[in-house]
Structure formats: structure tokens, C-alpha cells
Design an enzyme around this catalytic site. Structure first.
Site, PDB file in Angstrom:
ATOM      1  N   THR A 134       0.529  -1.357   0.210  1.00 53.35           N
ATOM      2  CA  THR A 134       0.190  -0.107  -0.001  1.00 53.35           C
ATOM      3  C   THR A 134       1.012   1.334   0.249  1.00 53.35           C
ATOM      4  O   THR A 134       2.209   1.111   0.644  1.00 53.35           O
ATOM      5  CB  THR A 134      -0.874   0.305   1.236  1.00 53.35           C
ATOM      6  OG1 THR A 134      -1.268   1.266   1.217  1.00 53.35           O
ATOM      7  CG2 THR A 134      -0.244  -0.483   2.267  1.00 53.35           C
ATOM      8  N   ASP A 135       0.155   2.610  -0.264  1.00 47.13           N
ATOM      9  CA  ASP A 135       0.930   3.812  -0.245  1.00 47.13           C
ATOM     10  C   ASP A 135       0.906   4.259   0.702  1.00 47.13           C
ATOM     11  O   ASP A 135       1.744   5.162   1.202  1.00 47.13           O
ATOM     12  CB  ASP A 135       0.375   4.320  -1.703  1.00 47.13           C
ATOM     13  CG  ASP A 135      -1.355   5.265  -1.386  1.00 47.13           C
ATOM     14  OD1 ASP A 135      -1.864   4.408  -0.449  1.00 47.13           O
ATOM     15  OD2 ASP A 135      -1.626   5.929  -1.893  1.00 47.13           O
ATOM     16  N   GLU A 136       0.235   3.605   1.690  1.00 46.09           N
ATOM     17  CA  GLU A 136       0.440   3.914   3.422  1.00 46.09           C
ATOM     18  C   GLU A 136       1.509   3.610   4.046  1.00 46.09           C
ATOM     19  O   GLU A 136       1.804   4.554   5.122  1.00 46.09           O
ATOM     20  CB  GLU A 136      -0.889   3.077   3.923  1.00 46.09           C
ATOM     21  CG  GLU A 136      -2.160   3.924   3.401  1.00 46.09           C
ATOM     22  CD  GLU A 136      -3.380   3.535   3.931  1.00 46.09           C
ATOM     23  OE1 GLU A 136      -2.768   3.056   5.360  1.00 46.09           O
ATOM     24  OE2 GLU A 136      -5.052   2.999   3.337  1.00 46.09           O
ATOM     25  N   TYR A 183      -1.627  -0.588  11.174  1.00 43.87           N
ATOM     26  CA  TYR A 183      -1.541  -1.174   9.313  1.00 43.87           C
ATOM     27  C   TYR A 183      -0.259  -1.220   9.212  1.00 43.87           C
ATOM     28  O   TYR A 183      -0.007  -1.707   8.394  1.00 43.87           O
ATOM     29  CB  TYR A 183      -3.294  -1.047   8.840  1.00 43.87           C
ATOM     30  CG  TYR A 183      -3.312  -1.042   7.482  1.00 43.87           C
ATOM     31  CD1 TYR A 183      -3.062  -2.707   7.216  1.00 43.87           C
ATOM     32  CD2 TYR A 183      -2.947   0.379   6.772  1.00 43.87           C
ATOM     33  CE1 TYR A 183      -3.331  -2.445   5.810  1.00 43.87           C
ATOM     34  CE2 TYR A 183      -3.004  -0.483   5.347  1.00 43.87           C
ATOM     35  CZ  TYR A 183      -2.998  -1.651   4.606  1.00 43.87           C
ATOM     36  OH  TYR A 183      -3.007  -1.593   3.884  1.00 43.87           O
ATOM     37  N   LYS A 187       2.229  -3.093   7.427  1.00 47.63           N
ATOM     38  CA  LYS A 187       2.545  -3.544   6.037  1.00 47.63           C
ATOM     39  C   LYS A 187       3.790  -2.847   5.423  1.00 47.63           C
ATOM     40  O   LYS A 187       4.622  -3.689   4.574  1.00 47.63           O
ATOM     41  CB  LYS A 187       1.643  -2.771   5.446  1.00 47.63           C
ATOM     42  CG  LYS A 187       0.020  -2.830   5.032  1.00 47.63           C
ATOM     43  CD  LYS A 187      -0.200  -4.360   4.576  1.00 47.63           C
ATOM     44  CE  LYS A 187       0.187  -4.532   2.689  1.00 47.63           C
ATOM     45  NZ  LYS A 187      -0.435  -6.106   2.305  1.00 47.63           N
TER      46      LYS A 187
HETATM   47  P1  NAD Z   1      -9.572  -7.487   2.066  1.00 52.89           P
HETATM   48  O1  NAD Z   1      -9.195  -7.037   3.444  1.00 52.89           O
HETATM   49  O2  NAD Z   1     -10.907  -7.229   1.294  1.00 52.89           O
HETATM   50  O3  NAD Z   1      -9.296  -9.079   2.049  1.00 52.89           O
HETATM   51  C1  NAD Z   1      -8.624  -9.390   2.672  1.00 52.89           C
HETATM   52  C2  NAD Z   1      -8.172 -11.422   2.433  1.00 52.89           C
HETATM   53  O4  NAD Z   1      -7.511 -11.861   3.032  1.00 52.89           O
HETATM   54  C3  NAD Z   1      -9.297 -11.462   2.773  1.00 52.89           C
HETATM   55  O5  NAD Z   1      -9.847 -12.604   2.308  1.00 52.89           O
HETATM   56  C4  NAD Z   1      -9.031 -12.286   4.196  1.00 52.89           C
HETATM   57  O6  NAD Z   1     -10.733 -13.453   4.490  1.00 52.89           O
HETATM   58  C5  NAD Z   1      -7.647 -12.534   4.000  1.00 52.89           C
HETATM   59  N1  NAD Z   1      -7.315 -13.185   5.092  1.00 52.89           N
HETATM   60  C6  NAD Z   1      -7.136 -12.333   6.150  1.00 52.89           C
HETATM   61  N2  NAD Z   1      -5.472 -12.734   6.677  1.00 52.89           N
HETATM   62  C7  NAD Z   1      -5.865 -14.424   6.768  1.00 52.89           C
HETATM   63  C8  NAD Z   1      -4.838 -15.707   6.572  1.00 52.89           C
HETATM   64  N3  NAD Z   1      -4.173 -15.097   7.838  1.00 52.89           N
HETATM   65  N4  NAD Z   1      -4.270 -16.191   5.745  1.00 52.89           N
HETATM   66  C9  NAD Z   1      -5.222 -16.690   4.756  1.00 52.89           C
HETATM   67  N5  NAD Z   1      -6.678 -15.578   4.273  1.00 52.89           N
HETATM   68  C10 NAD Z   1      -6.340 -14.315   4.789  1.00 52.89           C
HETATM   69  O7  NAD Z   1      -8.337  -6.932   1.546  1.00 52.89           O
HETATM   70  P2  NAD Z   1      -8.541  -6.030   0.448  1.00 52.89           P
HETATM   71  O8  NAD Z   1      -9.075  -4.209   0.375  1.00 52.89           O
HETATM   72  O9  NAD Z   1      -8.786  -6.612  -0.674  1.00 52.89           O
HETATM   73  O10 NAD Z   1      -6.686  -5.624   0.496  1.00 52.89           O
HETATM   74  C11 NAD Z   1      -5.983  -6.630  -0.103  1.00 52.89           C
HETATM   75  C12 NAD Z   1      -3.904  -6.292  -0.528  1.00 52.89           C
HETATM   76  O11 NAD Z   1      -4.548  -5.194  -0.911  1.00 52.89           O
HETATM   77  C13 NAD Z   1      -3.843  -5.987   1.220  1.00 52.89           C
HETATM   78  O12 NAD Z   1      -2.541  -6.597   1.159  1.00 52.89           O
HETATM   79  C14 NAD Z   1      -3.325  -4.650   1.230  1.00 52.89           C
HETATM   80  O13 NAD Z   1      -2.982  -4.126   2.173  1.00 52.89           O
HETATM   81  C15 NAD Z   1      -3.422  -3.921  -0.058  1.00 52.89           C
HETATM   82  N6  NAD Z   1      -4.055  -2.601  -0.273  1.00 52.89           N
HETATM   83  C16 NAD Z   1      -5.281  -2.253  -0.139  1.00 52.89           C
HETATM   84  C17 NAD Z   1      -5.169  -1.254  -0.709  1.00 52.89           C
HETATM   85  C18 NAD Z   1      -7.456  -0.735  -0.378  1.00 52.89           C
HETATM   86  O14 NAD Z   1      -7.118   0.232  -0.625  1.00 52.89           O
HETATM   87  N7  NAD Z   1      -8.070  -1.630  -0.009  1.00 52.89           N
HETATM   88  C19 NAD Z   1      -4.758  -0.284  -1.329  1.00 52.89           C
HETATM   89  C20 NAD Z   1      -3.378  -0.499  -1.739  1.00 52.89           C
HETATM   90  C21 NAD Z   1      -2.746  -2.081  -0.736  1.00 52.89           C
HETATM   91  P1  TYD Z   2     -10.597   4.356   4.261  1.00 57.68           P
HETATM   92  O1  TYD Z   2     -11.240   3.761   2.853  1.00 57.68           O
HETATM   93  O2  TYD Z   2     -11.340   3.216   5.784  1.00 57.68           O
HETATM   94  O3  TYD Z   2      -9.424   3.576   3.970  1.00 57.68           O
HETATM   95  P2  TYD Z   2      -7.940   4.153   4.420  1.00 57.68           P
HETATM   96  O4  TYD Z   2      -7.785   4.744   6.006  1.00 57.68           O
HETATM   97  O5  TYD Z   2      -7.083   3.510   4.268  1.00 57.68           O
HETATM   98  O6  TYD Z   2      -7.388   5.274   3.415  1.00 57.68           O
HETATM   99  O7  TYD Z   2     -10.587   5.686   4.563  1.00 57.68           O
HETATM  100  C1  TYD Z   2     -10.551   6.755   3.626  1.00 57.68           C
HETATM  101  C2  TYD Z   2     -10.573   8.158   4.389  1.00 57.68           C
HETATM  102  O8  TYD Z   2     -12.327   8.063   4.782  1.00 57.68           O
HETATM  103  C3  TYD Z   2      -9.967   8.116   5.659  1.00 57.68           C
HETATM  104  O9  TYD Z   2      -9.387   9.917   5.759  1.00 57.68           O
HETATM  105  C4  TYD Z   2     -10.251   7.706   6.811  1.00 57.68           C
HETATM  106  C5  TYD Z   2     -12.484   8.905   6.088  1.00 57.68           C
HETATM  107  N1  TYD Z   2     -13.195   7.565   6.847  1.00 57.68           N
HETATM  108  C6  TYD Z   2     -14.406   8.403   7.627  1.00 57.68           C
HETATM  109  O10 TYD Z   2     -14.362   9.877   7.503  1.00 57.68           O
HETATM  110  N2  TYD Z   2     -15.356   7.695   7.795  1.00 57.68           N
HETATM  111  C7  TYD Z   2     -15.302   6.511   7.965  1.00 57.68           C
HETATM  112  O11 TYD Z   2     -16.542   5.600   8.463  1.00 57.68           O
HETATM  113  C8  TYD Z   2     -14.435   5.709   7.311  1.00 57.68           C
HETATM  114  C9  TYD Z   2     -14.557   4.372   7.486  1.00 57.68           C
HETATM  115  C10 TYD Z   2     -13.292   6.590   6.894  1.00 57.68           C
END
Ligand code: NAD
Ligand code: TYD
Length: 377
Positions: A134-136, A183, A187
Site C-alpha cells: 500500500t502507499d500508506e 496497519y 505492511k
Molecule cells: P480485504 O480485507 O478485502 O481482503 C483480505 C483477504 O485476506 C480476505 O479474503 C481475508 O479472508 C484474507 N485473509 C486475512 N487474513 C488471512 C490469513 N491469516 N490467511 C489467509 N487469508 C487471510 O483486503 P483488500 O482491500 O482486498 O486488500 C488486499 C491487499 O491489498 C492487502 O494486502 C492490502 O494491504 C493491499 N492494498 C489494499 C488497498 C485498498 O484500498 N483496499 C490499497 C492498496 C493495497
Molecule cells: P478508509 O476507506 O478506511 O481507507 P484508508 O484509511 O486506508 O485510507 O478511509 C478513507 C478515508 O475516509 C480516510 O481518510 C478515513 C475516512 N473515513 C471517514 O471519514 N469515515 C469513515 O467512517 C471511514 C471508514 C473512513
């Protein structure tokens, strides 16, 4: 012919990656390894679950023996690792789970891959360990643009050039890691382990760091699906702080396409940022979502604006994320396919048309989660 384990394939982004690979590469075997935590849902993959080149295995990435067994049984030559605990708010309440899954789970996968691949005559030849991050991990950027222009910006290439011409700060692949939340700290740690396995053992790894994703099948704890669901039910919209934080949004299928391109053509041991030059202040994106949901539900556009409720800010809330993904565009030719307006319209439509999916998820433990996260905030 490739045998690939995709971890986290029943989650949000992972399900899109599994779907893309299963449909696009009928000659590959795709093994979806997922523990099915609260965030994993096999309904996300209903449309491909009977395909001949797809297998689902319910397992924990911390379970070394099961992973080893799978690697041997399927002669695995590629791993695309997405499984993780992914929600910042949960990490603030329970950092240990994040260290366990994101750090120890990634290390377990690396160690199993190392042991198996090093036991083969060809060793690491033709192998790839692709870690999705992630970019975080880069921390947070300042809010204001040097010349006073503020987001939202649009997704066009010219606006990206405009950003760069004005010397605005972005996360680059070379930006120093500076994570703030449990988080992002977990990562960042896993990213370091992945790179250490290349530098120490010669494992052919690749890491990508992507901005916030949005689109179908996202668990409604994250901003966009949570707010779509609340607007539908006319529940308050909990905006953290003043709603001034900025996030850089990418449509999830564009992320999956980037993963495909990078898995096949990315340079070993390299890092690529993935993003769409699409920054929005939370409050601005929330207004777009309200207008879109209202219009698609046949309500008067904007009539649900009064659901906006400012609540106590998230602890350590990162101010702004903004990714410079021009390296990926320049070197591998990837760019986002969707304008944001189109993406958000598709997304809201999908959630409104898939109420059963949302209703199934928001029954049971979801209420407990919601109360613990938002009550008294
Ligand atoms: P998500 O939470 O929707 O899905 C995570 C999946 O991982 C789930 O299916 C869960 O069952 C599985 N999982 C969790 N713990 C596990 C374990 N111990 N063993 C096996 N499976 C397990 O997450 P997402 O939003 O789809 O993100 C997927 C990846 O992309 C993550 O690594 C996250 O850090 C990265 N990412 C997400 C975003 C975003 O905006 N959502 C952005 C950049 C990177
Ligand atoms: P989120 O979707 O949790 O992603 P991330 O924290 O990984 O960027 O949140 C996106 C933005 O929205 C973040 O600045 C937090 C804000 N946010 C709210 O203001 N209210 C909410 O209920 C949630 C879940 C997020």
C-alpha cells in the site's frame, strides 16, 4: 503453463485478481488460498468457482505446513500475495492481529517458497513472489498545493503533468518509509521482509504500492461502500475530523490489470507505485457519493446531505496520500482505464443492484463491529 497461488482471493482486491487470471489464462492453474476472515467471502467469486483452472483452499497464511504441501502438490511457480488485515480502524483497536497476519503470515509464505524453490533443480528460475502493498507505508503528505490549488483533481494525463509541473509532492518508489498506523507499520514490515528475501537468498520478488481502491465487493467498513449502504438506509455518515483528509482513488479492476502486467513483465526486485492521479478530499468524495446514490435511487439529488455527521477524528489520521505512478506508465505502459466519474457511477450502481450481497455481509457480526467502532464517537 503456470501454477500460481493467489492469497486473499476471496477479499476485495484479491477476488478481482483471481477473476482476471482465471478468465484470461485458462492454461494457468489458479489456487486461491484464503482463511475467510470476516473480510473473505466466497460469494465474491461465484461466477468463476466452477472453472477447471480454479481451486479454492481455505487456509491461514501463517500455516507453514499447509502452504508447503500446496507448493509441492501443485508445483507452484508463482505467488501473488494479497491476504492481509486491511482496515486501519481495526488496526488501531487490535494491532496484534495485524502483526500476526501481515508480518508473520508474509514471512511464513516467504520461508515456504524459499524452502520449496531451493529444493528444485532449477531453483529460482522462472519463479516469482509478488507482494501487494500500500502507499500508506510512505506516511503522509502535506495538504496544500504550493500555488494554493487544492484537490479534487481529475484523472487525465494532462492534470498529472499539471501536478508535476507545479512541483507538488507525491510518493515516489524512492520515498522513505514512514508508516504511522499499526496497519501501515505491519505492511511496511512485510515489505522489508520480502526485499530481504531477495537481497539475502536471491528470491525473485517484486513489490507494488497502490493507492486507495474502490469498486464492487469491497467490505462495507471502508469509506465508499459504508457510506453507500448508510445513505441507502438513511443512517448518519460518520465523517472523521473535518473531512479534509485527501486520498488518491483507483478503480479496483485497474489495480487488478496493473497486477497482471507487473506479474508478467515487471523487473525482478523492483518496486512499482500504482495510482490514478485522482486525489479527493473526503468531504468532496462524500458529496459525489450522496448525489450519485440519491439520483440512482430516484431521490432528489443531494437530499441526503444532512446525513453528514462530523465525528471524532481517527487517531494518527494521515492527512494526504498521493501516488506518482508514472514509472509504471513509462516502463510497462499501464494506465488507469476509467475516469473517476465513470468509476463511481459503476460502483454505486453495483452496490444498489447487489443489495443481497450487502445485506448478507451487514447481518450478524457487522452490527457489533459498527457499534464498537462508532458508538459515542
Ligand atoms: P480485504 O480485507 O478485502 O481482503 C483480505 C483477504 O485476506 C480476505 O479474503 C481475508 O479472508 C484474507 N485473509 C486475512 N487474513 C488471512 C490469513 N491469516 N490467511 C489467509 N487469508 C487471510 O483486503 P483488500 O482491500 O482486498 O486488500 C488486499 C491487499 O491489498 C492487502 O494486502 C492490502 O494491504 C493491499 N492494498 C489494499 C488497498 C485498498 O484500498 N483496499 C490499497 C492498496 C493495497
Ligand atoms: P478508509 O476507506 O478506511 O481507507 P484508508 O484509511 O486506508 O485510507 O478511509 C478513507 C478515508 O475516509 C480516510 O481518510 C478515513 C475516512 N473515513 C471517514 O471519514 N469515515 C469513515 O467512517 C471511514 C471508514 C473512513
Amino acid at each position: 503453463m503456470k501454477n500460481i497461488i493467489i492469497t486473499g482471493g476471496a477479499g476485495f482486491i484479491g477476488s478481482h485478481v483471481v477473476r482476471l487470471f482465471v478468465n484470461k489464462y485458462p492454461e494457468y492453474n489458479i489456487i486461491n488460498l484464503d482463511k475467510l476472515t470476516y473480510a473473505g467471502n466466497l460469494a465474491n467469486l461465484k461466477d468463476i468457482e466452477t472453472k477447471a483452472n480454479y481451486i479454492f483452499v481455505k487456509a491461514d497464511i501463517c500455516d507453514y505446513d499447509t502452504i508447503m504441501e500446496l507448493m509441492k502438490k501443485h508445483n507452484v511457480d508463482g505467488i501473488i500475495h494479497l491476504a492481509a488485515e486491511s482496515h486501519v480502524d481495526r488496526s488501531i483497536k487490535d494491532p496484534f492481529t495485524f502483526a500476526r497476519t501481515n508480518v508473520m503470515g508474509t514471512l511464513t509464505l516467504l520461508q515456504a517458497a524459499k524452502t520449496y524453490w531451493e529444493s528444485l533443480p532449477e531453483k529460482y528460475d522462472g519463479k516469482r513472489f509478488y507482494h501487494i502493498s500500500t502507499d500508506e507505508v510512505y506516511g503522509a503528505l502535506e495538504l496544500t498545493h504550493p500555488d494554493g490549488i487544492e484537490p479534487p483533481f481529475t484523472t487525465t494525463a494532462s492534470s498529472a503533468e499539471h501536478h508535476l509541473a507545479y512541483g507538488e509532492k507525491f510518493f515516489l518508489e524512492t520515498t522513505k518509509y514512514n508508516p504511522h498506523s499499526p496497519y501501515s507499520a505491519s505492511k511496511a514490515s512485510s515489505d522489508h521482509f520480502v526485499r530481504a528475501f531477495h537481497d539475502t537468498y536471491g528470491m525473485p520478488v517484486i513489490v507494488t504500492n497502490c493507492s486507495n481502491n474502490y469498486g464492487p465487493y469491497q467490505f462495507p467498513e471502508k469509506l465508499i461502500p459504508l457510506f453507500i449502504n448508510n445513505i441507502r438506509h438513511r443512517k448518519p455518515l460518520p465523517v472523521y475530523g473535518k473531512g479534509e483528509n485527501v486520498r488518491d482513488w483507483l478503480y479496483v479492476e485497474d489495480h487488478a490489470r496493473a497486477i497482471d502486467v507487473i506479474f508478467h513483465n515487471g523487473k525482478t526486485a523492483d518496486t512499482y507505485n500504482i495510482g490514478g492521479f485522482n486525489e479527493w478530499k473526503n468531504i468532496d468524495i462524500i458529496k459525489v457519493v450522496i448525489n450519485t446514490v440519491d439520483r440512482l435511487l430516484g431521490r432528489k439529488e443531494g437530499e441526503d446531505m444532512d446525513l453528514i455527521t462530523y465525528v471524532t477524528d481517527r487517531a494518527g489520521h494521515d492527512l494526504r496520500y498521493a501516488i506518482d505512478s508514472s514509472k509504471l506508465q513509462r516502463e510497462l505502459g499501464w494506465e488507469p482505464s476509467l475516469q473517476f466519474e465513470e468509476g463511481i457511477e459503476k460502483t454505486v450502481k453495483w452496490y444498489l443492484e447487489n443489495q443481497e450481497w450487502l445485506d448478507n455481509i451487514t447481518s450478524g457480526d457487522y452490527e457489533k463491529y459498527y457499534d464498537s467502532m462508532y458508538k459515542g464517537r
